[in-house]
Design an enzyme around this catalytic site. Structure first.
Site, mmCIF file in Angstrom:
data_model
loop_
_atom_site.group_PDB
_atom_site.id
_atom_site.type_symbol
_atom_site.label_atom_id
_atom_site.label_comp_id
_atom_site.label_asym_id
_atom_site.label_seq_id
_atom_site.Cartn_x
_atom_site.Cartn_y
_atom_site.Cartn_z
ATOM 1 N N GLY A 262 0.824 -1.200 0.000
ATOM 2 C CA GLY A 262 0.000 0.000 0.000
ATOM 3 C C GLY A 262 0.854 1.244 0.000
ATOM 4 O O GLY A 262 2.079 1.183 0.092
ATOM 5 N N CYS A 290 5.429 -5.537 1.939
ATOM 6 C CA CYS A 290 5.630 -4.098 1.763
ATOM 7 C C CYS A 290 5.012 -3.281 2.903
ATOM 8 O O CYS A 290 5.486 -3.349 4.022
ATOM 9 C CB CYS A 290 5.106 -3.676 0.387
ATOM 10 S SG CYS A 290 5.784 -2.099 -0.187
ATOM 11 N N HIS A 375 8.452 -7.494 -3.313
ATOM 12 C CA HIS A 375 7.209 -8.017 -3.905
ATOM 13 C C HIS A 375 7.420 -9.390 -4.543
ATOM 14 O O HIS A 375 7.829 -9.478 -5.706
ATOM 15 C CB HIS A 375 6.678 -7.037 -4.955
ATOM 16 C CG HIS A 375 6.099 -5.789 -4.370
ATOM 17 N ND1 HIS A 375 4.777 -5.690 -4.008
ATOM 18 C CD2 HIS A 375 6.680 -4.611 -4.052
ATOM 19 C CE1 HIS A 375 4.558 -4.483 -3.494
ATOM 20 N NE2 HIS A 375 5.699 -3.813 -3.519
ATOM 21 N N GLU A 377 5.196 -11.307 -5.601
ATOM 22 C CA GLU A 377 4.166 -11.517 -6.630
ATOM 23 C C GLU A 377 4.451 -10.719 -7.893
ATOM 24 O O GLU A 377 3.629 -10.704 -8.809
ATOM 25 C CB GLU A 377 2.797 -11.106 -6.069
ATOM 26 C CG GLU A 377 2.447 -9.637 -6.140
ATOM 27 C CD GLU A 377 3.318 -8.716 -5.297
ATOM 28 O OE1 GLU A 377 3.367 -7.510 -5.576
ATOM 29 O OE2 GLU A 377 3.961 -9.210 -4.344
#
Length: 403
Positions: A262, A290, A375, A377
Site C-alpha cells: 500500500g 511491503c 514483492h 508476486e
C-alpha cells in the site's frame, strides 16, 4: 492531442524547473516526485495503488513501446498522480496492445511531461532526496508561490483512498467474474473520480480449481497479483477494507491472514496498527508484503523511517539470511523498518538488501508470522521469490494439521 505539442513544466520544491512537452490529461498536479528504474512494466507501475500520491519518473528512456494491455493492470485504474518520461512512444508494437499510453493517460485523467532529462532529475532526487513537485502547462507561474505550495503538500492518509469499499470474496474454484469482480477493461468513471469516489476491485478473470484454504486479505492497496498468487494456489480469498477490525477477521476463522502492500507513511495508519496488535496475538499464520510488513513491525514495537529516495524498480538484490540465497526482487517503497530498534525477542531480520543493507523482511519469534519488504508476486518483474507464497501455504497446512 493537438498537432503541435503543448509546452509543460516540472517544478521541484528546491526551485529546479524542467521544461518539456505535455502528455496525458490536461490537468495540473502537485505530487511527491519519485523515480522507478524498471525497463519494462510501466502499466503495472501506473496501476499499482502503492503509487497513490506520487508522480513517477521512469528512468528508462523510452516508455510505451509495447502499448497498453488492460489485462495486465494491477487494479481497475491507474493511481499515480503523474508520469514523467524522457520519450513517450506514440506507435506501440504489440499484438496484445489495446491502446497507446497517451490514450490511456487521457482516458483516466493522468497528466504527465515528456522530453525532459530524466537522468538529471533522478540525480537530483538521489542527491537531495525525494521531494514534491508540480506538473503544469502554465508558463505564467510564480516560482516563489509554487514553491510554498510544494513545501506544504503532504500525501496524507492515502490507504483509505485506495482500499476497497466493502469486503468481497474470490473462491479458488470459481471464476472471479462469478464473484462480482469487475473486468480490468471496465470503463473508468471519471465523474465519480472527480467527486472523490474511488472503487478498486480485481480485474483478473481465470478459472482455477481450489483446495479451499481460507485467506483473509487486508487490502491496504493490494496489487492484483497478490490475489492471483493466492488463488492460483487454491486459496479462497476474502478481501477486507483496510479499516476492518481484528474482531471481524478472527470471527471469520481464516486459515491465514495476508497483509498487502500500500501507499504512504506507515505511521499514518494508527487505527490499522492497533488492530494488527490483536491479530499478532492469535496463532493464525500471517504473511505480509511491503506496507503490511512495515505495519506489523510498528504493531509489535519496532520503528520505521523514511528513506532518502526509496527503492523502486525490478532489479533489487535481497539476501535470505537463513539460506544465504540472493533473490532479485521488485520493490516499491519509501519507508523501511529500523533494524537498530528491533527487539529480537519479538522478531529477527530474515532478509536484507544487498545494496544498502536495509531490512527486507522479518521472522517473528515463536509466531507463524513472516513479512517481506519486496514483492514476491511481482509482474512484470523477477519471479525468484514467488515460493514465499508456498511457504505461507505450508504454514496454513501445518497449523491445520496441529489443530
Amino acid at each position: 492531442m493537438s498537432e503541435f505539442p503543448t509546452k509543460s513544466f516540472l517544478i521541484l520544491e528546491d526551485g529546479t524547473v524542467f521544461e518539456g512537452t505535455h502528455i496525458g490529461a490536461q490537468k495540473e498536479v502537485i505530487s511527491e516526485i519519485v523515480f522507478n528504474t524498471s525497463m519494462a512494466g510501466y502499466l503495472e507501475v501506473l496501476t499499482d495503488p502503492s503509487y497513490a500520491g506520487q508522480a513517477v519518473c521512469m528512468t528508462y528512456p523510452l516508455i510505451g513501446n509495447y502499448g497498453i494491455c488492460k489485462d495486465d493492470m494491477e487494479s481497475a485504474r491507474p493511481w499515480i498522480d503523474g508520469l514523467i518520461v524522457r520519450e513517450l512512444s506514440r506507435i506501440p508494437s504489440n499484438f496484445r496492445s489495446d491502446m497507446t499510453i497517451q490514450e490511456f493517460l487521457e482516458e483516466y485523467g493522468v497528466p504527465g511531461i515528456a522530453g525532459i532529462d530524466t537522468r538529471a532529475l533522478t540525480k537530483i532526487l538521489r542527491e537531495k532526496g525525494t521531494m514534491n513537485g508540480m506538473i503544469t502547462t502554465r508558463n505564467d507561474y510564480d516560482l516563489e508561490e509554487v514553491i510554498l505550495k510544494l513545501k506544504s503538500y503532504a500525501t496524507g492518509k492515502v490507504v483509505e483512498k485506495v482500499t476497497c469499499e466493502q469486503k468481497y470474496e474470490i473462491k479458488g474454484s470459481r471464476s472471479l467474474e462469478e464473484n462480482g469482480a469487475i473486468s480490468g477493461s471496465a470503463k473508468f468513471d471519471k465523474e465519480a473520480y472527480d467527486k472523490g469516489i474511488h472503487e478498486r476491485k480485481p480485474s483478473i478473470v481465470k478459472k482455477i480449481n481450489g483446495l479451499g484454504k481460507k485467506v483473509a486479505l487486508l487490502d491496504f492497496g493490494a496489487k492484483e497479483n497478490i490475489i492471483d498468487s493466492l488463488v492460483k494456489r487454491g486459496c479462497d480469498v476474502t478481501v477486507y477494507p483496510a479499516l476492518t477490525t481484528a474482531e471481524e477477521i478472527i470471527a471469520a476463522a481464516p486459515d491465514g491472514i495476508m497483509l498487502s502492500n500500500g501507499p504512504g507513511d506507515p505511521k499514518e495508519c494508527t487505527s490499522i496498527i492497533e488492530e494488527l496488535k490483536t491479530l499478532y496475538h492469535t496463532d493464525i499464520p500471517i504473511f505480509a508484503i511491503c506496507l503490511g510488513h512495515q505495519l506489523m513491525a510498528l504493531a509489535t514495537g519496532a520503528d520505521t523511517f523514511r528513506m532518502k529516495y526509496g527503492h523502486r524498480g525490478g532489479n533489487h538484490p535481497v539476501k535470505d539470511l537463513q539460506t544465504g540465497k540472493v533473490y532479485i526482487s521488485s520493490q516499491n517503497h519509501g519507508y523501511v523498518v529500523d533494524m537498530d530498534k528491533l527487539d529480537e525477542k519479538v522478531a529477527t531480520p530474515a532478509f536484507i538488501n544487498v545494496n544498502d543493507g536495509t531490512n527486507e523482511g522479518l521472522s517473528y519469534t515463536g509466531k507463524n508470522i513472516f513479512t517481506v519488504q519486496f514483492h514476491p508476486e511481482a509482474c512484470s518483474g523477477p519471479e525468484d521469490s514467488r515460493d514465499l507464497f508456498d511457504r505461507f501455504i505450508d504454514m496454513m497446512k501445518e497449523r491445520k494439521k496441529d489443530a
